[in-house]
Design a protein around this motif. Structure first.
Motif, PDB file in Angstrom:
ATOM      1  N   LYS A 269       4.164  13.769  -4.912  1.00  0.00           N
ATOM      2  CA  LYS A 269       4.500  12.964  -3.633  1.00  0.00           C
ATOM      3  C   LYS A 269       3.432  13.370  -2.743  1.00  0.00           C
ATOM      4  CE  LYS A 269       8.674  15.242  -1.558  1.00  0.00           C
ATOM      5  NZ  LYS A 269       9.734  15.068  -0.434  1.00  0.00           N
ATOM      6  N   ASP A 270       3.150  14.818  -3.087  1.00  0.00           N
ATOM      7  CA  ASP A 270       1.815  15.514  -2.264  1.00  0.00           C
ATOM      8  C   ASP A 270       0.522  14.845  -2.223  1.00  0.00           C
ATOM      9  OD1 ASP A 270       3.563  16.453  -0.682  1.00  0.00           O
ATOM     10  OD2 ASP A 270       3.756  19.004  -1.953  1.00  0.00           O
ATOM     11  N   ARG A 271       0.643  14.610  -4.259  1.00  0.00           N
ATOM     12  CA  ARG A 271      -0.496  13.689  -4.577  1.00  0.00           C
ATOM     13  C   ARG A 271      -1.159  12.412  -4.974  1.00  0.00           C
ATOM     14  NH1 ARG A 271      -2.157  15.674 -10.228  1.00  0.00           N
ATOM     15  NH2 ARG A 271       0.013  16.930  -9.949  1.00  0.00           N
ATOM     16  N   VAL A 272       0.622  11.555  -4.449  1.00  0.00           N
ATOM     17  CA  VAL A 272       0.015  10.284  -4.072  1.00  0.00           C
ATOM     18  C   VAL A 272       0.204   9.692  -2.860  1.00  0.00           C
ATOM     19  CG1 VAL A 272       1.998   8.125  -4.295  1.00  0.00           C
ATOM     20  CG2 VAL A 272       1.949  10.504  -6.274  1.00  0.00           C
ATOM     21  N   VAL A 273      -1.016   8.924  -2.923  1.00  0.00           N
ATOM     22  CA  VAL A 273      -1.787   8.607  -0.736  1.00  0.00           C
ATOM     23  C   VAL A 273      -1.025   6.821  -1.568  1.00  0.00           C
ATOM     24  CG1 VAL A 273      -3.234   7.789   0.200  1.00  0.00           C
ATOM     25  CG2 VAL A 273      -3.366   9.715  -1.059  1.00  0.00           C
ATOM     26  N   PHE A 274      -0.212   6.766  -0.337  1.00  0.00           N
ATOM     27  CA  PHE A 274       0.440   5.307  -0.566  1.00  0.00           C
ATOM     28  C   PHE A 274      -0.019   4.703   0.414  1.00  0.00           C
ATOM     29  CE2 PHE A 274       4.071   2.079  -0.001  1.00  0.00           C
ATOM     30  CZ  PHE A 274       4.272   1.905  -1.015  1.00  0.00           C
ATOM     31  N   ARG A 275      -0.326   3.756   0.433  1.00  0.00           N
ATOM     32  CA  ARG A 275      -0.768   2.379   1.815  1.00  0.00           C
ATOM     33  C   ARG A 275      -0.634   0.799   1.317  1.00  0.00           C
ATOM     34  NH1 ARG A 275      -6.379   2.190   5.611  1.00  0.00           N
ATOM     35  NH2 ARG A 275      -5.432   0.913   6.670  1.00  0.00           N
ATOM     36  N   GLY A 276       0.091   0.312   2.330  1.00  0.00           N
ATOM     37  CA  GLY A 276       0.775  -0.970   2.644  1.00  0.00           C
ATOM     38  C   GLY A 276      -0.018  -1.801   2.329  1.00  0.00           C
ATOM     39  N   PHE A 277      -0.359  -2.746   2.811  1.00  0.00           N
ATOM     40  CA  PHE A 277      -1.210  -4.187   2.277  1.00  0.00           C
ATOM     41  C   PHE A 277      -1.803  -4.395   3.848  1.00  0.00           C
ATOM     42  CE2 PHE A 277      -2.880  -8.491   2.737  1.00  0.00           C
ATOM     43  CZ  PHE A 277      -3.078  -8.659   2.073  1.00  0.00           C
ATOM     44  N   VAL A 278      -3.195  -4.099   2.719  1.00  0.00           N
ATOM     45  CA  VAL A 278      -4.282  -4.286   4.040  1.00  0.00           C
ATOM     46  C   VAL A 278      -5.139  -5.425   4.133  1.00  0.00           C
ATOM     47  CG1 VAL A 278      -4.328  -1.734   3.627  1.00  0.00           C
ATOM     48  CG2 VAL A 278      -6.102  -3.084   2.582  1.00  0.00           C
ATOM     49  N   ASP A 279      -5.780  -5.808   5.322  1.00  0.00           N
ATOM     50  CA  ASP A 279      -7.360  -6.607   5.278  1.00  0.00           C
ATOM     51  C   ASP A 279      -8.138  -7.250   4.930  1.00  0.00           C
ATOM     52  OD1 ASP A 279      -7.920  -9.396   7.565  1.00  0.00           O
ATOM     53  OD2 ASP A 279     -10.434  -7.935   7.178  1.00  0.00           O
ATOM     54  N   TYR A 280      -8.299  -8.015   3.914  1.00  0.00           N
ATOM     55  CA  TYR A 280      -9.117  -7.303   2.726  1.00  0.00           C
ATOM     56  C   TYR A 280     -10.648  -7.132   3.404  1.00  0.00           C
ATOM     57  CZ  TYR A 280     -12.423 -11.258   5.088  1.00  0.00           C
ATOM     58  OH  TYR A 280     -13.229 -12.499   5.880  1.00  0.00           O
ATOM     59  N   LYS A 281     -11.263  -7.229   4.516  1.00  0.00           N
ATOM     60  CA  LYS A 281     -12.387  -6.434   4.931  1.00  0.00           C
ATOM     61  C   LYS A 281     -12.224  -5.339   4.557  1.00  0.00           C
ATOM     62  CE  LYS A 281     -13.344 -10.041   8.124  1.00  0.00           C
ATOM     63  NZ  LYS A 281     -13.555 -10.587   9.585  1.00  0.00           N
ATOM     64  N   GLU A 282     -10.407  -3.704   5.627  1.00  0.00           N
ATOM     65  CA  GLU A 282     -10.392  -2.780   4.986  1.00  0.00           C
ATOM     66  C   GLU A 282     -10.791  -2.595   3.488  1.00  0.00           C
ATOM     67  OE1 GLU A 282      -7.228  -0.995   6.996  1.00  0.00           O
ATOM     68  OE2 GLU A 282      -6.977  -3.301   8.145  1.00  0.00           O
ATOM     69  N   LEU A 283     -11.124  -3.459   2.347  1.00  0.00           N
ATOM     70  CA  LEU A 283     -10.567  -2.807   0.798  1.00  0.00           C
ATOM     71  C   LEU A 283     -11.785  -2.014  -0.152  1.00  0.00           C
ATOM     72  CD1 LEU A 283      -7.868  -3.332  -1.077  1.00  0.00           C
ATOM     73  CD2 LEU A 283      -9.525  -5.610  -1.445  1.00  0.00           C
ATOM     74  N   PRO A 284     -12.843  -2.893   0.441  1.00  0.00           N
ATOM     75  CA  PRO A 284     -14.266  -2.483   0.434  1.00  0.00           C
ATOM     76  C   PRO A 284     -14.461  -0.834   0.541  1.00  0.00           C
ATOM     77  CG  PRO A 284     -14.757  -4.689   1.339  1.00  0.00           C
ATOM     78  CD  PRO A 284     -13.264  -3.728   1.760  1.00  0.00           C
ATOM     79  N   SER A 285     -14.069  -0.309   1.315  1.00  0.00           N
ATOM     80  CA  SER A 285     -14.155   0.729   1.794  1.00  0.00           C
ATOM     81  C   SER A 285     -12.775   2.059   1.311  1.00  0.00           C
ATOM     82  CB  SER A 285     -13.545   1.221   3.282  1.00  0.00           C
ATOM     83  OG  SER A 285     -14.584   0.611   4.125  1.00  0.00           O
TER      84      SER A 285
END
Length: 725
Positions: A269-285
């Protein structure tokens, strides 16, 4: 003037601050919004090429299949608009040439709309990016098994209603080869227009590339889930990832989207970055921040049909993709060149281990993919190909530009041509230069009409036809007309008195550019166009709809003989005054006078027993049937309808010959002719008709036969040839 000065001042200021190039960019943006009214003008206030009807509530598919395709078409030179399916109305059929229904379930409105669109020779296409068209496909989606019975029934109903819309359409557009193969079971033809990145996505990706920083002490693997239905796909490679996490302490796993965090990853878990659904504009970054992009898919018919979006989006930010060797990924990725394809757990393990260890390999393949995608998988550079396909699907269309749809002989001829052409499969539109946009009804048939004072017209038109002289300017400047025609029905120069500048303007239209095809329904017009203006023109005879006119026996021995005068008293060239001068010489006790006019009213000195003003077109034949003799004294006609219409009903015409009627009138055979201005000759002709039964018989039979020879049905082919000239 004040507003013009303000625009000039503002333009100077922009040029000073941003340079000429900056000014051009701003001007282009202003014109785009001013011309296309992308937000401010409703779909029923435009005439454009394509209307997208969106039936999908999910933002991601809508963006790719509607918004991006709109941008593709714009880049390819076609205009389009978008509405949600619940906003669909029947009136929109006349505003567009092609209708693309995206994931749109059937409703009564959708069913009626498609049926009517086809009736009027419009093209209807279905667009789908998933196999949500039949339960035989959707039953393979494991996530659906978690639904309640109620939820599943609602979902299945939506799938079945989407299929019903698909089955009504002429063809389909889709995203992958496998989808195409399946859709061909439902529609006769399918075009693959793969999902591509928008101009905005390219901009956001380029920005992400400039801003991204990498921690060289770590290797980051990313899994960017779409919907929750992809949980099963991720589980395919979960054991491989756990094994790699154990082997490489510097490995970091990024999970983004609607995905459940597996319990098996808890030790890391210390090496897993978890994030929910994001807006498509944030996705490229977010994608740019990882080193390897994962795209696992279970091998199923449903997944074979899915698009390569994950690869495209990662490639735009120079991140390598490792994908399952399934469907679109298999078709689009060149294994080892623009990404890696894996068919089993062993290949996944070997490939990921190599890429974790070899930064140079990651970069080389990511650059290859970036170079390919930047040219082949974005809206701008794929727009022409898609637009060319849509053009190939368009039914050929013809737009007639008229000054008004008010009833007149010339307008009726135009409308009849429109109906003949529609019968042959053309998509027909009338563009009206006054403010009336009501559809025209002719013989029970509706003809679409748009007012160019109310509607912004930018749609592509295969053949655009100017009808009266004042409409030619509009046709000449309409840039999206492929072929342009000028339908000459009369020498309109002489519609105006000497001294009127309109006379000059009308005459100038016969000197139009050589790229205008001249057509006419009068041999007289064809001759003076050639003799006086050096213009070649195509000719087809004018016609009459015999089915509207019933031959009725006349009885000249009972009661008063009824005379009809037809024409606008305000137009000098109609010469209505002369007809009434003739009437004033006739015995009042023997003759009853009816007068029919679409425009002008009786003058004080006219002897009129009954006046018919602006009679509906469908009621005109009954007026002729109730009269015995027509007097027609016009000086100028292209093709004079009243005499032949009177003859068709079994009546007799007394006519002053002119260039527009001598084409079909023969003195003492189908009519009585008199020399214009010779009132006594006209009076004598009328009296002779009344007393000479044999003459009447000859004239009536000759008139009926002449009318029959001009039946529209017998000259349709010649009319069609006009528009292939």
């Amino acid at each position: 003037m004040r507003s013009v000065n303000a625009i000039v001042s503002k333009s100077k200021a922009v040029i000073k601050e941003e340079g000429f190039l900056g000014y051009i960019k701003r001007l282009a943006y202003f014109l785009r919004n001013k011309i296309f009214h992308t937000e401010s003008v409703r779909p029923n206030q435009v005439f454009m090429d394509v209307l997208f009807i969106n039936g999908c509530t999910l933002s991601h598919p809508t963006r790719y299949r509607v918004e991006h395709q709109v941008e593709q078409l714009a880049a390819g030179g076609l205009t389009s608009r978008v509405i949600e399916s619940q906003s669909l109305t029947m009136e929109l059929i006349k505003n567009f040439r092609v209708f693309i229904f995206f994931r749109c379930p059937i409703t009564d409105t959708v069913r009626d709309f498609i049926t009517m669109a086809k009736k009027y020779n419009k093209r209807v296409i279905f667009d789908i990016d998933d196999l949500v068209i039949d339960e035989k496909y959707t039953k393979t989606i494991k996530h659906l098994d978690t639904m309640s019975a109620e939820e599943r029934a609602l979902y299945d109903d939506g799938v079945n209603r989407i299929r019903q819309t698909l089955l009504m359409c002429d063809s389909a557009i889709t995203t992958t080869k496998r989808l195409k193969d399946e859709l061909l079971n439902y529609v006769p033809s399918v075009y693959v227009n793969r999902n591509v990145a928008s101009n905005e996505m390219v901009m956001l990706s380029n920005k992400a590339l400039l801003e991204v920083t990498h921690d060289n002490s770590k290797v980051k693997i990313g899994y960017f889930s779409g919907s929750i239905t992809h949980n099963a796909d991720f589980e395919l490679i979960l054991p491989i990832l756990i094994k790699l996490m154990e082997e490489f302490p510097n490995l970091e796993l990024h999970l983004i989207g609607e995905i459940s965090l597996p319990d098996a990853l808890t030790p890391f878990k210390d090496r897993v970055v978890f994030r929910g659904f994001v807006d498509y504009k944030e996705l490229p970054s977010l994608i740019a921040s990882v080193d390897i992009n994962l795209a696992p898919l279970e091998d199923s018919i449903f997944n074979e049909a899915k698009s390569e979006n994950k690869w495209t989006e990662a490639s735009l930010v120079k991140v390598i993709t490792v994908a399952s060797n399934v469907g679109a990924m298999k078709d689009i990725i060149k294994n080892g060149e623009t990404g890696f394809l894996c068919s089993n757990s062993e290949e996944w393990y070997v490939c990921l281990k190599l890429l974790i260890a070899k930064k140079a390999v990651r970069h080389q393949i990511a650059n290859n993919a970036y170079n390919y995608v930047s040219k082949n998988c974005v809206t701008i550079y794929t727009g022409k190909k898609f637009a060319d396909y849509i053009k190939s699907q368009m039914t050929k269309n013809i737009a007639f530009v008229v000054p008004s749809t008010n009833v007149s002989g010339g307008i009726l001829v135009v409308m009849k041509h429109a109906l003949i052409l529609r019968k042959q499969g053309y998509d027909i539109l009338v563009i009206n230069e006054d403010d009336k946009d009501d559809n025209v009804l002719l013989n029970g048939e509706e003809i679409f009409c748009l007012s160019n004072k109310k509607v912004v017209c930018h749609g592509r038109i295969d053949k655009m036809v100017a009808t009266l002289w004042a409409t030619l300017d509009y046709v000449e400047i309409y840039k999206n007309a492929i072929e342009k025609y000028y339908f000459v029905q009369n020498f309109e120069t002489n519609f105006y008195d000497d001294g009127e500048y309109l006379k000059v303007m009308a005459n100038a239209t016969y000197c139009c550019n050589d790229n205008i095809n001249m057509i006419t329904i009068s041999k007289w017009c064809q001759q003076w166009l050639l003799d006086d203006f050096g213009k070649e023109s195509a000719y087809a005879p004018n016609g009459i709809d015999i089915s509207r006119f019933k031959a009725v026996p006349r009885d000249f021995s009972k009661g008063k003989i009824r005379i009809l005068v037809e024409g606008n008293s305000e137009d000098y060239y109609k010469n209505v005054d002369e007809s009434f001068k003739i009437i004033n010489k006739l015995d009042k006790e023997k003759f009853e006078v009816w007068y029919m006019s679409y425009k002008g009213e009786p003058k004080e000195w006219y002897r009129v027993d009954r006046f018919f003003h602006k009679i509906p077109y469908d009621n005109v034949p009954s007026i002729y049937e109730k009269c015995d003799i027509l007097i027609k004294s016009s000086m100028l006609e292209s093709f004079s309808y009243p005499p032949i219409e009177m003859m068709a009903t079994g009546g007799i015409a007394v006519v002053a010959p002119n260039e527009g009627n001598i084409e079909y009138l023969v003195d003492n055979e189908n009519c009585m002719l008199y020399k214009r201005g010779d009132l006594d000759a006209a009076v004598n002709a009328i009296n002779e008709i009344c007393k000479n039964a044999e003459l009447r018989k000859t004239l009536i039979e000759g008139g009926i036969n002449t009318a029959k020879s001009r039946d529209w049905n017998s000259i349709e082919e010649q009319v069609l040839e006009l528009y292939n000239y």
